[in-house]
Write a protein that holds these residues in place. Structure first.
Motif, PDB file in Angstrom:
ATOM      1  N   ASN A  32     -26.886  -0.258 -61.452  1.00 59.83           N
ATOM      2  CA  ASN A  32     -27.370  -0.971 -60.263  1.00 59.83           C
ATOM      3  C   ASN A  32     -28.875  -1.196 -60.316  1.00 59.83           C
ATOM      4  N   ARG A  33     -29.624  -0.202 -60.756  1.00 62.00           N
ATOM      5  CA  ARG A  33     -31.083  -0.357 -60.832  1.00 62.00           C
ATOM      6  C   ARG A  33     -31.469  -1.356 -61.909  1.00 62.00           C
ATOM      7  N   ARG A  34     -30.765  -1.364 -63.025  1.00 57.93           N
ATOM      8  CA  ARG A  34     -31.038  -2.367 -64.064  1.00 57.93           C
ATOM      9  C   ARG A  34     -30.742  -3.767 -63.538  1.00 57.93           C
ATOM     10  N   ARG A  35     -29.670  -3.908 -62.779  1.00 57.94           N
ATOM     11  CA  ARG A  35     -29.315  -5.221 -62.228  1.00 57.94           C
ATOM     12  C   ARG A  35     -30.345  -5.668 -61.191  1.00 57.94           C
ATOM     13  N   ILE A  36     -30.846  -4.737 -60.389  1.00 57.14           N
ATOM     14  CA  ILE A  36     -31.890  -5.078 -59.415  1.00 57.14           C
ATOM     15  C   ILE A  36     -33.125  -5.587 -60.147  1.00 57.14           C
ATOM     16  N   ILE A  37     -33.552  -4.879 -61.182  1.00 56.69           N
ATOM     17  CA  ILE A  37     -34.725  -5.301 -61.956  1.00 56.69           C
ATOM     18  C   ILE A  37     -34.490  -6.684 -62.566  1.00 56.69           C
ATOM     19  N   ARG A  38     -33.313  -6.893 -63.116  1.00 57.80           N
ATOM     20  CA  ARG A  38     -32.987  -8.184 -63.732  1.00 57.80           C
ATOM     21  C   ARG A  38     -33.059  -9.299 -62.689  1.00 57.80           C
ATOM     22  N   MET A  39     -32.488  -9.061 -61.510  1.00 59.11           N
ATOM     23  CA  MET A  39     -32.499 -10.084 -60.463  1.00 59.11           C
ATOM     24  C   MET A  39     -33.913 -10.335 -59.930  1.00 59.11           C
ATOM     25  N   SER A  52     -27.910  -7.434 -52.432  1.00 53.47           N
ATOM     26  CA  SER A  52     -26.704  -6.749 -52.007  1.00 53.47           C
ATOM     27  C   SER A  52     -25.455  -7.567 -52.341  1.00 53.47           C
ATOM     28  N   ALA A  53     -25.498  -8.852 -52.030  1.00 49.78           N
ATOM     29  CA  ALA A  53     -24.363  -9.729 -52.306  1.00 49.78           C
ATOM     30  C   ALA A  53     -24.147  -9.890 -53.803  1.00 49.78           C
ATOM     31  N   GLY A  54     -25.226 -10.015 -54.558  1.00 56.20           N
ATOM     32  CA  GLY A  54     -25.125 -10.233 -56.002  1.00 56.20           C
ATOM     33  C   GLY A  54     -24.635  -9.013 -56.768  1.00 56.20           C
ATOM     34  N   ILE A  55     -25.002  -7.839 -56.307  1.00 56.43           N
ATOM     35  CA  ILE A  55     -24.648  -6.608 -57.018  1.00 56.43           C
ATOM     36  C   ILE A  55     -23.372  -5.983 -56.459  1.00 56.43           C
ATOM     37  N   GLY A  56     -23.147  -6.214 -55.161  1.00 57.98           N
ATOM     38  CA  GLY A  56     -21.934  -5.682 -54.552  1.00 57.98           C
ATOM     39  C   GLY A  56     -22.081  -4.293 -53.974  1.00 57.98           C
ATOM     40  N   ILE A  57     -23.317  -3.945 -53.570  1.00 56.24           N
ATOM     41  CA  ILE A  57     -23.543  -2.670 -52.887  1.00 56.24           C
ATOM     42  C   ILE A  57     -24.256  -2.969 -51.567  1.00 56.24           C
ATOM     43  N   SER A  58     -24.311  -1.995 -50.675  1.00 58.06           N
ATOM     44  CA  SER A  58     -24.885  -2.211 -49.346  1.00 58.06           C
ATOM     45  C   SER A  58     -26.393  -2.471 -49.416  1.00 58.06           C
ATOM     46  N   GLN A  59     -26.898  -3.099 -48.340  1.00 58.80           N
ATOM     47  CA  GLN A  59     -28.339  -3.334 -48.265  1.00 58.80           C
ATOM     48  C   GLN A  59     -29.099  -2.011 -48.225  1.00 58.80           C
ATOM     49  N   THR A  60     -28.533  -1.003 -47.610  1.00 60.19           N
ATOM     50  CA  THR A  60     -29.177   0.311 -47.576  1.00 60.19           C
ATOM     51  C   THR A  60     -29.293   0.876 -48.988  1.00 60.19           C
ATOM     52  N   ALA A  61     -28.240   0.722 -49.786  1.00 60.58           N
ATOM     53  CA  ALA A  61     -28.287   1.188 -51.179  1.00 60.58           C
ATOM     54  C   ALA A  61     -29.335   0.403 -51.965  1.00 60.58           C
ATOM     55  N   ILE A  62     -29.439  -0.902 -51.710  1.00 63.24           N
ATOM     56  CA  ILE A  62     -30.468  -1.724 -52.363  1.00 63.24           C
ATOM     57  C   ILE A  62     -31.851  -1.194 -51.987  1.00 63.24           C
ATOM     58  N   GLU A  63     -32.081  -0.974 -50.696  1.00 68.15           N
ATOM     59  CA  GLU A  63     -33.384  -0.487 -50.234  1.00 68.15           C
ATOM     60  C   GLU A  63     -33.719   0.865 -50.845  1.00 68.15           C
ATOM     61  N   ASN A  64     -32.735   1.757 -50.917  1.00 60.29           N
ATOM     62  CA  ASN A  64     -32.971   3.065 -51.529  1.00 60.29           C
ATOM     63  C   ASN A  64     -33.325   2.935 -53.010  1.00 60.29           C
ATOM     64  N   ASN A  65     -32.621   2.057 -53.716  1.00 62.04           N
ATOM     65  CA  ASN A  65     -32.908   1.840 -55.135  1.00 62.04           C
ATOM     66  C   ASN A  65     -34.269   1.197 -55.335  1.00 62.04           C
ATOM     67  N   ILE A  66     -34.637   0.254 -54.474  1.00 59.63           N
ATOM     68  CA  ILE A  66     -35.954  -0.384 -54.570  1.00 59.63           C
ATOM     69  C   ILE A  66     -37.052   0.656 -54.325  1.00 59.63           C
ATOM     70  N   THR A  67     -36.840   1.515 -53.350  1.00 63.60           N
ATOM     71  CA  THR A  67     -37.813   2.585 -53.090  1.00 63.60           C
ATOM     72  C   THR A  67     -37.978   3.458 -54.327  1.00 63.60           C
ATOM     73  N   TRP A  68     -36.868   3.851 -54.952  1.00 63.88           N
ATOM     74  CA  TRP A  68     -36.916   4.673 -56.157  1.00 63.88           C
ATOM     75  C   TRP A  68     -37.646   3.937 -57.281  1.00 63.88           C
ATOM     76  N   LEU A  69     -37.327   2.654 -57.476  1.00 63.06           N
ATOM     77  CA  LEU A  69     -37.965   1.862 -58.534  1.00 63.06           C
ATOM     78  C   LEU A  69     -39.466   1.720 -58.293  1.00 63.06           C
ATOM     79  N   ARG A  70     -39.866   1.548 -57.039  1.00 61.42           N
ATOM     80  CA  ARG A  70     -41.290   1.455 -56.708  1.00 61.42           C
ATOM     81  C   ARG A  70     -41.999   2.780 -56.973  1.00 61.42           C
ATOM     82  N   LEU A  71     -41.410   3.874 -56.513  1.00 59.52           N
ATOM     83  CA  LEU A  71     -42.034   5.191 -56.692  1.00 59.52           C
ATOM     84  C   LEU A  71     -42.190   5.561 -58.160  1.00 59.52           C
TER      85      LEU A  71
END
Length: 91
Positions: A32-39, A52-71
């Motif tokens: 999921n994190r690799r797909r977020i970076i790619r997108m 969220s729509a492109g990966i198929g996970i919730s917006q909350t999961a996207i936000e949590n992953n983005i926070t992790w990627l930023r940190l």
């Protein structure tokens, strides 16, 4: 036609970044994190809703992953929440 050429080169850049980061980081990032970076590489102004729509996970999961990627320094936000964009940090 210029816009589609720009979008096409952005997409290719995003794919290359995703592949490069995937190879470089190995198993550190989940799929999921690799797909977020790619997108984000393909479309720096993509929304959490679109991710969220492109990966198929919730917006909350996207936000949590983005926070992790930023940190962890994989991505950074340039500009404000509205009107800004994402940058994938090449390491």
């Amino acid at each position: 036609c210029e816009k589609s050429t720009g979008e096409s080169s952005q997409k290719k850049l995003g794919e290359k970044l995703g592949e490069k980061l995937g190879e470089k980081l190995g198993e550190k990032l989940g799929e999921n994190r690799r797909r977020i970076i790619r997108m984000l590489g393909q479309d720096p102004s993509v929304t959490t809703f679109d991710l969220s729509a492109g990966i198929g996970i919730s917006q909350t999961a996207i936000e949590n992953n983005i926070t992790w990627l930023r940190l962890h320094g994989y991505i950074r936000r340039v500009g404000p929440d509205k009107g800004g964009h994402w940058e994938v940090v090449e390491g």
